[in-house]
Design an enzyme around this catalytic site. Structure first.
Site, PDB file in Angstrom:
ATOM      1  N   GLY A  34      14.577   5.837  -8.363  1.00 35.36           N
ATOM      2  CA  GLY A  34      15.910   6.251  -7.963  1.00 35.36           C
ATOM      3  C   GLY A  34      15.990   7.760  -7.933  1.00 35.36           C
TER       4      GLY A  34
ATOM      5  N   HIS B 135      22.211   5.349 -14.105  1.00 31.55           N
ATOM      6  CA  HIS B 135      21.519   6.631 -14.316  1.00 31.55           C
ATOM      7  C   HIS B 135      21.805   7.588 -13.153  1.00 31.55           C
ATOM      8  CE1 HIS B 135      17.807   9.063 -15.480  1.00 31.55           C
ATOM      9  NE2 HIS B 135      18.058   9.482 -14.245  1.00 31.55           N
ATOM     10  N   GLU B 136      21.664   7.085 -11.921  1.00 33.37           N
ATOM     11  CA  GLU B 136      21.861   7.954 -10.757  1.00 33.37           C
ATOM     12  C   GLU B 136      23.329   8.345 -10.589  1.00 33.37           C
ATOM     13  OE1 GLU B 136      19.230   9.107  -9.825  1.00 33.37           O
ATOM     14  OE2 GLU B 136      17.818   7.547 -10.437  1.00 33.37           O
TER      15      GLU B 136
ATOM     16  N   HIS C 118      24.273  11.331 -12.460  1.00 36.66           N
ATOM     17  CA  HIS C 118      23.930  12.612 -11.826  1.00 36.66           C
ATOM     18  C   HIS C 118      25.090  13.128 -10.967  1.00 36.66           C
ATOM     19  CE1 HIS C 118      19.811  13.308 -13.013  1.00 36.66           C
ATOM     20  NE2 HIS C 118      19.414  12.121 -12.614  1.00 36.66           N
TER      21      HIS C 118
ATOM     22  N   CYS D 268      13.415  10.873 -16.004  1.00 37.95           N
ATOM     23  CA  CYS D 268      14.148  11.508 -14.910  1.00 37.95           C
ATOM     24  C   CYS D 268      13.279  12.608 -14.308  1.00 37.95           C
ATOM     25  CB  CYS D 268      15.457  12.095 -15.434  1.00 37.95           C
ATOM     26  SG  CYS D 268      16.470  12.861 -14.170  1.00 37.95           S
ATOM     27  N   LEU D 269      13.227  12.628 -12.980  1.00 38.99           N
ATOM     28  CA  LEU D 269      12.481  13.683 -12.293  1.00 38.99           C
ATOM     29  C   LEU D 269      12.959  15.069 -12.706  1.00 38.99           C
ATOM     30  CD1 LEU D 269      12.387  12.273  -8.672  1.00 38.99           C
ATOM     31  CD2 LEU D 269      10.397  12.814 -10.069  1.00 38.99           C
TER      32      LEU D 269
ATOM     33  N   GLN E  95      19.754  16.290  -7.453  1.00 37.74           N
ATOM     34  CA  GLN E  95      18.391  16.607  -7.895  1.00 37.74           C
ATOM     35  C   GLN E  95      17.606  17.383  -6.846  1.00 37.74           C
ATOM     36  OE1 GLN E  95      17.749  12.296  -9.322  1.00 37.74           O
ATOM     37  NE2 GLN E  95      16.447  13.522 -10.660  1.00 37.74           N
TER      38      GLN E  95
HETATM   39 NI    NI Z   1      17.568  11.235 -13.090  1.00 38.82          NI
END
Ligand code: NI
Length: 187
Positions: A57, A152-153, A156, A110-111, A62
């Site tokens: 995801g 989670h997304e 963001h 997480c990236l 991001q």
């Molecule tokens: Ni993330």
């Protein structure tokens, strides 16, 4: 959600930003014109980045764009070997319609937070509505890991990261320690 082993986004895509960049702490703005060329290009970049980075995801902030766009793209990979396989789904202006009272703890990465895993409580099941990349309204019901990715997304888009939801210091691990634990618990 998630981080790459060592790969980087495809050429020509916007660079991933990491914790400390102010965009990750902003509330993202609604998309007003889905058909806009820059929006469609950003969607393509999100899809490319989540694939090349072994992700499940990703959210537009991001890539440094404070817009309410996210991608859920669960599939088994090195980082999440037990992830269910699904077609990548683009969600524009997503909204949570309902969520189960039941919470589940699960590990996330997480990236934008490289090298760290955290155990985070999430609603087990959710119902969401969103606009797809063609401008059509959609609804979906997800549970388990896919519901976790959405939550989670969606965080963001509110300027939150998973670290904000970790309840105990012992629920934080280095990537190395997490991988060692995963290997140790394999059947
Ligand atoms: Ni993330």
């Amino acid at each position: 959600m998630t981080a790459p082993e060592s790969s980087s986004p495809a050429p020509n895509s916007s660079p991933l930003i990491t914790l400390g960049h102010p965009v990750l702490r902003q509330v993202a703005q609604p998309v007003t014109s889905v058909s806009d060329g820059s929006v469609q290009q950003l969607i393509d970049e999100l899809l490319t980045t989540v694939r090349t980075a072994n992700g499940v995801g990703i959210a537009a902030p991001q890539l440094g764009h404070s817009l309410r766009i996210l991608v859920i793209a669960s599939r088994p990979n090195l980082r999440y070997p037990h992830a269910p396989l699904m077609e990548p789904t683009v969600l524009i202006n997503p909204r949570l319609l309902s969520a189960s009272d039941e919470l589940e703890l699960g590990w996330e990465g997480c990236l934008s937070v490289p090298g760290v895993r955290g155990r985070v409580p999430r609603h087990r099941a959710i119902e969401v509505e969103y606009c797809d990349r063609h401008g059509h309204p959609q609804q979906a019901v997800w549970e388990g890991f896919v519901a976790r990715i959405f939550q989670h997304e969606a965080d963001h888009l509110e300027g939150k990261v998973f670290l904000d939801r970790v309840q105990s210091e012992t629920d934080l691990l280095s990537e190395e320690a997490y991988q060692a634990m995963e290997i140790a618990t394999l059947p």
